[in-house]
Design an enzyme around this catalytic site. Structure first.
Site, PDB file in Angstrom:
ATOM      1  N   ASN A 221       0.823  -1.212   0.000  1.00  8.06           N
ATOM      2  CA  ASN A 221       0.000   0.000   0.000  1.00  8.06           C
ATOM      3  C   ASN A 221       0.855   1.259   0.000  1.00  8.06           C
ATOM      4  OD1 ASN A 221      -1.509  -2.204   1.612  1.00  8.06           O
ATOM      5  ND2 ASN A 221      -3.112  -0.838   0.862  1.00  8.06           N
TER       6      ASN A 221
ATOM      7  N   ASP B 191       1.436   6.671   0.142  1.00  4.41           N
ATOM      8  CA  ASP B 191       0.733   5.609  -0.578  1.00  4.41           C
ATOM      9  C   ASP B 191       1.261   5.462  -2.004  1.00  4.41           C
ATOM     10  OD1 ASP B 191      -0.897   6.135   1.700  1.00  4.41           O
ATOM     11  OD2 ASP B 191      -2.575   5.201   0.674  1.00  4.41           O
TER      12      ASP B 191
ATOM     13  N   ASP C  55      -0.684  -6.672   3.552  1.00  5.03           N
ATOM     14  CA  ASP C  55      -1.152  -5.719   4.551  1.00  5.03           C
ATOM     15  C   ASP C  55      -2.292  -4.864   4.005  1.00  5.03           C
ATOM     16  OD1 ASP C  55      -0.744  -4.438   7.151  1.00  5.03           O
ATOM     17  OD2 ASP C  55      -0.068  -2.704   6.010  1.00  5.03           O
TER      18      ASP C  55
ATOM     19  N   GLU D 206      -4.940  -9.187   4.704  1.00  2.71           N
ATOM     20  CA  GLU D 206      -5.583  -8.569   5.862  1.00  2.71           C
ATOM     21  C   GLU D 206      -6.792  -7.788   5.362  1.00  2.71           C
ATOM     22  OE1 GLU D 206      -4.513  -5.524   9.529  1.00  2.71           O
ATOM     23  OE2 GLU D 206      -3.651  -5.198   7.536  1.00  2.71           O
TER      24      GLU D 206
END
Length: 594
Positions: free
Chosen positions: A160, A229, A259, A312
């Protein structure tokens, strides 16, 4: 190592494992009042009765490790890869005949790449090992040691965002300070992130941060200033991700933990399944599988997926199920990270055991509709949650009951380091990542910002390792069963329940005649019963997570035999003539006679 095949025929004689994992075959006569009851025996470290049977696939028992807090190999008080290698026998000693190791056959390493933070989720270099943890040579030695033990290694891959010290971001800041527009061809590094040039930061629910050294350039940094990001739609970024994946697969990594999956294209609190997220993660997981087959296909022919990642997705179960459509597994948050729901909720008596089983059956069915390779990823708590022993108020029997519930369900269970000795920790993140309690000089320092003042009253590895009634011994026993019976992890679950006539039947059958789910849950509050079927093999598992003996009829399974049992608090089990008796805190495993 050479893996022994499961003994194909269960014998007719009583075979008792003396840790409380009982293996036996009982006669089918008698009744629930006078049947022969089997209880835990006396020794703590027996020889296995059944050889392990571990297919070479992604269905594994994983152990999550925060390397910094696990074991120190160089004497500086900080955990590192060398310390992990030195203590790998605790996790798996490579010898199927012993029971002094935990028996896991997969490990998930939280981020190991170079980073300036203690948690290392802001990556500066994806091709490195953090200097605090050791060298690439140490990592290669770890892979070699794991391969000797048939442990498959999964590493955290944070896509990310990068660190603001990553060379791409430094170059992007230079471009902004030079005055390039983010969309012009020369601004190649700004385009790898999300930069805008305007007087005010965009107001779109995202977190935009001022670019250092400028007054009107902004970058997307949803998680923190230090974590800009990435623009995961950028083709140069994707090409680099391919290189990173290939690099680590060739090093011996088997899969990746991903993640904050929904935040790839969304806010830091995003928990949705969007078309942009679906496209990216489908691309990523397909690419990983292709590269995995290039690296491992000849060595392990016929695996359903050659790089089966886990994401996740901290969201409701329906959203989690959608992400299975992108060819990954996802952590089963709907059944975890809470004292009042999921596995811990059943152990605490907050919800009915029958409800848990039925819901898991429904969840698995929907996941398999998305992909035939789907594996549940069950857990109790992880590095973002308070420790699960705290959910059960350190009640040893409840801790064991929760453990057997999730360890003996289909899919991949994830054990958070220290969970198997009842470790506690809550509050800020550092308190959830305290040092692993070896009970001797192997203990390392806690993260410097931790402020946890509680005590690890349930003891250390040293305290528990040879005690027949310890949490650690119980975890070893449950994992032994997963290693003996591959249908546990790989099986399709069939939910059962005790009906009004006191008969164990499929849950839908128990609902006939006007019986409601509320009635079924009330009469099955402490009984979790289900079959697991895989490759023409079936096992029946029955848990009693309550405190009282429960008796019922299981005439459909009268020709089955006791394969094993678990005993959380010294209780006994019995199965004769199709009748079952279970004391509180026991688990019974039955298999068809062969």
């Amino acid at each position: 190592m050479q893996f022994k095949k499961l003994i194909s025929t269960l014998t007719a004689s009583v075979l008792a494992l003396s840790t409380g994992v009982m293996s036996a075959a009982c006669g089918n006569t008698g009744n629930a009042d006078d049947m022969h009851m089997i209880g835990p025996a006396k020794e703590a470290t027996p020889t296995n009765t059944f050889a392990y049977d571990i297919p070479q696939d992604y269905c594994r028992t994983y152990y999550e490790i925060f390397v910094r807090s696990f074991a120190d190999g160089d004497g500086d008080g900080i955990g590192d890869l060398r310390g992990l290698i030195d203590n790998l026998d605790y996790l798996n000693d490579g010898d199927d005949s012993t029971t002094t190791d935990l028996g896991v056959n997969g490990i998930w390493l939280m981020p190991i790449h170079q980073s300036s933070t203690y948690h290392k989720y802001n990556v500066e270099d994806y091709y490195s090992i953090d200097r605090e943890y050791g060298s690439m040579a140490d990592f290669e030695a770890l892979i070699a040691a794991c391969e000797e033990r048939d442990i498959w290694v999964q590493i955290d891959l944070v896509l990310n965002h990068t660190s603001n010290k990553h060379m791409w971001f430094k170059a992007a800041v230079d471009e902004a300070q030079f005055g390039l527009e983010p969309d012009e061809p020369d601004a190649v590094n700004m385009q790898k992130y999300n930069f805008v040039h305007q007087q005010d930061a965009p107001r779109d629910g995202m977190v935009w941060r001022l670019v250092p050294g400028t007054t009107d350039y902004w970058y997307l940094g949803n998680f923190s200033t230090e974590m800009p990001d990435l623009n995961l739609a950028n083709q140069e970024v994707r090409a680099e991700i391919e290189n990173i994946v290939e690099f680590w697969l060739k090093k011996g990594v088997r899969s990746f933990r991903l993640d904050a999956v929904p935040s790839a294209f969304g806010s830091p609190n995003s928990a949705t399944y969007t078309s942009a997220n679906a496209e990216f993660w489908t691309w990523f997981n397909t690419m990983c599988d292709q590269k995995g087959e290039e690296v491992y296909g000849e060595r392990y022919p016929g695996i359903a997926q050659y790089c089966y990642n886990v994401g996740e997705v901290w969201s409701d179960t329906e959203t989690v199920i959608n992400y299975y459509g992108s060819k990954m597994s996802c952590f089963n948050y709907g059944y975890a990270a809470s004292p009042s729901s999921g596995f811990c909720g059943v152990a605490n008596g907050s919800i009915a055991a029958a409800s848990l089983v039925r819901n898991l059956m429904d969840t698995q069915s929907k996941m398999l509709d998305k992909t035939s390779a789907a594996l549940l990823s069950n857990f109790l708590s992880g590095h973002d949650n308070d420790r699960s022993a705290g959910y059960m108020r350190r009640d040893v029997t409840k801790i064991k009951n929760a453990a057997s519930l999730y360890l003996l369900m289909p899919g991949n269970p994830y054990i958070y380091y220290g969970e198997e000795i009842g470790a506690v920790g809550s509050g800020r993140d550092e308190n959830k990542r305290l040092h692993f309690n070896w009970g001797d000089a192997r203990n390392v320092f806690d993260p410097s910002s931790s402020d946890f003042t509680g005590e690890q009253v349930l003891g250390s590895v040293l305290d528990q390792t040879n005690k027949k009634d310890s949490i650690l011994t119980y975890y070893r026993q449950a994992i032994q069963l997963r290693n003996r019976f591959p249908e546990i992890g790989r099986g399709v679950i069939g939910a059962l329940a005790i009906d009004k006539g006191n008969n164990l039947v499929p849950v839908d059958e128990a609902l006939t005649g006007g019986t409601s789910y509320a009635e079924i849950n009330a009469s099955n509050k402490s009984i979790a019963a289900y079959t697991l079927t895989w490759n023409d093999r079936e096992i029946l598992i029955i848990h009693n997570v309550g405190t009282k003996r429960i008796k019922f009829n299981a005439s459909t399974y009268k020709d089955y035999q006791i394969a094993a049992s678990l005993h959380a608090s010294g209780g006994k089990v019995g199965f004769e003539g199709g009748k079952v008796a279970l004391d509180g805190g026991t688990v019974l495993l039955l298999k068809a006679a062969q």
